[in-house]
Design an enzyme around this catalytic site. Sequence first.
Site, PDB file in Angstrom:
ATOM      1  N   LYS A 157       4.202   0.805  10.300  1.00 28.19           N
ATOM      2  CA  LYS A 157       4.296   2.097   9.605  1.00 28.19           C
ATOM      3  C   LYS A 157       3.857   3.236  10.506  1.00 28.19           C
ATOM      4  O   LYS A 157       4.372   4.334  10.419  1.00 28.19           O
ATOM      5  CB  LYS A 157       3.400   2.078   8.371  1.00 28.19           C
ATOM      6  CG  LYS A 157       3.972   1.299   7.213  1.00 28.19           C
ATOM      7  CD  LYS A 157       3.013   1.389   6.041  1.00 28.19           C
ATOM      8  CE  LYS A 157       3.234   0.227   5.083  1.00 28.19           C
ATOM      9  NZ  LYS A 157       2.055   0.001   4.256  1.00 28.19           N
ATOM     10  N   GLU A 163       0.875  -1.157   0.000  1.00 27.26           N
ATOM     11  CA  GLU A 163       0.000   0.000   0.000  1.00 27.26           C
ATOM     12  C   GLU A 163       0.924   1.223   0.000  1.00 27.26           C
ATOM     13  O   GLU A 163       1.827   1.304   0.842  1.00 27.26           O
ATOM     14  CB  GLU A 163      -0.843  -0.033   1.278  1.00 27.26           C
ATOM     15  CG  GLU A 163      -2.062   0.817   1.195  1.00 27.26           C
ATOM     16  CD  GLU A 163      -2.833   0.865   2.511  1.00 27.26           C
ATOM     17  OE1 GLU A 163      -2.790  -0.122   3.275  1.00 27.26           O
ATOM     18  OE2 GLU A 163      -3.449   1.901   2.752  1.00 27.26           O
ATOM     19  N   ARG A 168       5.025 -13.491   9.755  1.00 26.16           N
ATOM     20  CA  ARG A 168       5.655 -12.174   9.589  1.00 26.16           C
ATOM     21  C   ARG A 168       7.069 -12.215  10.125  1.00 26.16           C
ATOM     22  O   ARG A 168       7.370 -12.981  11.042  1.00 26.16           O
ATOM     23  CB  ARG A 168       4.938 -11.126  10.446  1.00 26.16           C
ATOM     24  CG  ARG A 168       3.550 -10.817  10.110  1.00 26.16           C
ATOM     25  CD  ARG A 168       3.008  -9.800  11.105  1.00 26.16           C
ATOM     26  NE  ARG A 168       3.435  -8.454  10.749  1.00 26.16           N
ATOM     27  CZ  ARG A 168       2.823  -7.720   9.827  1.00 26.16           C
ATOM     28  NH1 ARG A 168       1.771  -8.190   9.191  1.00 26.16           N
ATOM     29  NH2 ARG A 168       3.253  -6.515   9.551  1.00 26.16           N
TER      30      ARG A 168
HETATM   31  P1  ATP Z   1       0.396  -1.468   7.617  1.00 22.01           P
HETATM   32  O1  ATP Z   1       1.398  -1.147   8.695  1.00 22.01           O
HETATM   33  O2  ATP Z   1      -0.194  -0.266   6.938  1.00 22.01           O
HETATM   34  O3  ATP Z   1      -0.573  -2.574   7.907  1.00 22.01           O
HETATM   35  P2  ATP Z   1       1.935  -3.339   6.086  1.00 22.01           P
HETATM   36  O4  ATP Z   1       3.270  -3.295   6.721  1.00 22.01           O
HETATM   37  O5  ATP Z   1       1.056  -4.508   6.248  1.00 22.01           O
HETATM   38  O6  ATP Z   1       1.218  -2.014   6.430  1.00 22.01           O
HETATM   39  P3  ATP Z   1       1.486  -3.401   3.254  1.00 22.01           P
HETATM   40  O7  ATP Z   1       1.878  -2.351   2.298  1.00 22.01           O
HETATM   41  O8  ATP Z   1       0.054  -3.704   3.437  1.00 22.01           O
HETATM   42  O9  ATP Z   1       2.173  -2.994   4.583  1.00 22.01           O
HETATM   43  O10 ATP Z   1       2.296  -4.735   3.008  1.00 22.01           O
HETATM   44  C1  ATP Z   1       2.631  -5.256   1.766  1.00 22.01           C
HETATM   45  C2  ATP Z   1       2.974  -6.713   1.900  1.00 22.01           C
HETATM   46  O11 ATP Z   1       4.049  -6.903   2.785  1.00 22.01           O
HETATM   47  C3  ATP Z   1       1.817  -7.529   2.445  1.00 22.01           C
HETATM   48  O12 ATP Z   1       1.621  -8.640   1.605  1.00 22.01           O
HETATM   49  C4  ATP Z   1       2.272  -7.950   3.809  1.00 22.01           C
HETATM   50  O13 ATP Z   1       1.756  -9.210   4.139  1.00 22.01           O
HETATM   51  C5  ATP Z   1       3.782  -7.947   3.691  1.00 22.01           C
HETATM   52  N1  ATP Z   1       4.390  -7.657   4.984  1.00 22.01           N
HETATM   53  C6  ATP Z   1       4.180  -6.566   5.746  1.00 22.01           C
HETATM   54  N2  ATP Z   1       4.859  -6.656   6.911  1.00 22.01           N
HETATM   55  C7  ATP Z   1       5.521  -7.829   6.891  1.00 22.01           C
HETATM   56  C8  ATP Z   1       6.396  -8.500   7.802  1.00 22.01           C
HETATM   57  N3  ATP Z   1       6.735  -7.967   8.986  1.00 22.01           N
HETATM   58  N4  ATP Z   1       6.904  -9.702   7.443  1.00 22.01           N
HETATM   59  C9  ATP Z   1       6.601 -10.236   6.259  1.00 22.01           C
HETATM   60  N5  ATP Z   1       5.781  -9.664   5.349  1.00 22.01           N
HETATM   61  C10 ATP Z   1       5.239  -8.471   5.649  1.00 22.01           C
HETATM   62 MG    MG Z   2      -1.172  -4.060   5.507  1.00 19.62          MG
END
Ligand code: ATP
Ligand code: MG
Length: 585
Positions: free
Chosen positions: A283, A40, A273
Amino acid sequence: MTESTEARHFIQQIIDADIESGKWGQPGDQSVVTTRFPPEPNGYLHLGHTKAICLCCGLAREFGGRFNLRFDDTNPAKEEQEFVDSIKGDIEWLGAQWDGEVLFASDYFEQMYEWARELITKGMAYVDDQTVEQIRAGRGNTKAPGEHSPFRDRSVEENLDLFERMKNGEFENGSKVLRAKIDMNSGNMNLRDPLMYRIVNATHHRTGDTWHIYPMYDWAHGLEDSIEGVTHSLCTLEFEDHRPLYDWFINAINEGRAGGSKIHHSQQIEFSRLALSYTNMSKRYMRQLVEENHVHGWDDPRMITVAGFRRRGYTPESFWMLSEDVGITKFNALVDFSRLENMVREDLNTKAPRRMAVLDPIKLVITNWGEQGDEDRVEPVDGVNHPKDESRGTRPLSFGRELWIEREDFMIDPPKKFFRLGPDREVRLRCGYWVKCHDFKTDADGKVTEVHCTYDPLTKGGNNPPADGEGKVRKVKGTIHWVNADEAVDAEVRMFDRLYNAERPGKETGNHLDDLNPDSLAVVTNAKIEPGLVERTEDEPDWKDGIRRFQFERIGYFCVDTDSTSEKMVFNRTATLRDSWTKKQ
Ligand code: ATP
Ligand code: MG
């Protein structure tokens, strides 16, 4: 696949089986694996994202498939072009080049809208006039069933009409939503008539004012995957409970369609994660650090953003190594920060050329230098570029009467095991000569200002002197680094440490800001560096990203910061040579 199954993680095994069964095509077809990374554009990429990127891109490469970069730009309020640009740059830097054009969920808004109308027509979706609070209350909870909305049984015609007018901007934000008609008693809360669209009267960074309704994640995501022919839609574990909904939406669109006109149904697979100790991978918190000036921007080297790590001197390879090292599982675990540091150390140990820099300088005077009256004599010596790789060659250094050495390499009254300099002690100056201390000077506070030594002309290059008359070879235990004072250049060195003091910032204190490490940045302003560090030299590796990285002998790994000018070089400490944190704990 040729590798043994033990070594293959569960997603690789799923793909192996899909290839075996021909689910997405025949082995060798590009169609057998299509993955995507769907950020996003509302912030900078962080370390956690690199795990998802390395996984998705890595699988596409392994199987000769496709890797898409798709911006999930379904929320006009929080998204900005700045983030789109930084995310693209970060992914390219990581070396995870996507296939084809960059994709945007907003390009599919029209198609999604058509499918939503189809669901309305099938009696599977309805416009609800309740407020967000009423909807929430009506959902019930895990122990109590939900209640039907009073608007649940609107006619298809009325729903279609209202939905179109929502789209055209006839209604206020929050006054209506489109909901899927599923099951208000479902044990899975996500299936209790989830929202598909909400009204957002805001300008979108790409579609402008065309749309006044925006799709919710659960509705949009599976459709985006479907449009792109994604085979394995990989996401993190918190989406496990959403999978039934992901599938429900695709099945709902396909209901009543003949085989050939069914839309593609990707398989959602969840993995754990990445969470790293001493960091906060959210974020929201990262934004707070930036906006409240606890750090100097998104690319502050203490941030766990890709931009921050890059500026700190981390290599793209270290993220691929970490991703490999932590593996792909279904269990969330906290990975120790040292593990990432070890990756960058391992990578830089092989790649980074050695240089000498003195961070806390004191003068070393060689009193028998130029006894023949040529005190100013400067002698060329060869600096070894890599102790384990002769092919990396040497660089020209110079040696003279006055040198800079590290303050901590001299003690007035050293303990026995201190193998560095002290009165009557002898050490090897790396690639220089052996020197023996016979005197020192202090200022009024007793602080050492100069160390006086004699050198042994028979030890050039730091080599042992020849054996004496009785066949005995003199030995020294310690080697220290130095820079010739005559040609040393002043530099600034930024010594970064962890941003937080707590393993899980905010966990005990309730506020992550209370766990900020006050010593996360120490600036050394008068470091003395060898002059060859100023301009790039031939023997430096061809770093793809143009960032010059070095090992400062005996100190750590450093890179040239973007703040450097021709007047003043600025270096960032990437990592210490050894892990001092694990010991401290
Ligand atoms: P927010 O903090 O806004 O929820 P987010 O970190 O989930 O954001 P996105 O832009 O929605 O960010 O994430 C993009 C992709 O990265 C998603 O498919 C998510 O599953 C993956 N992702 C985010 N954080 C992690 C993490 N800590 N480990 C592995 N994958 C991640
Ligand atoms: Mg997200």
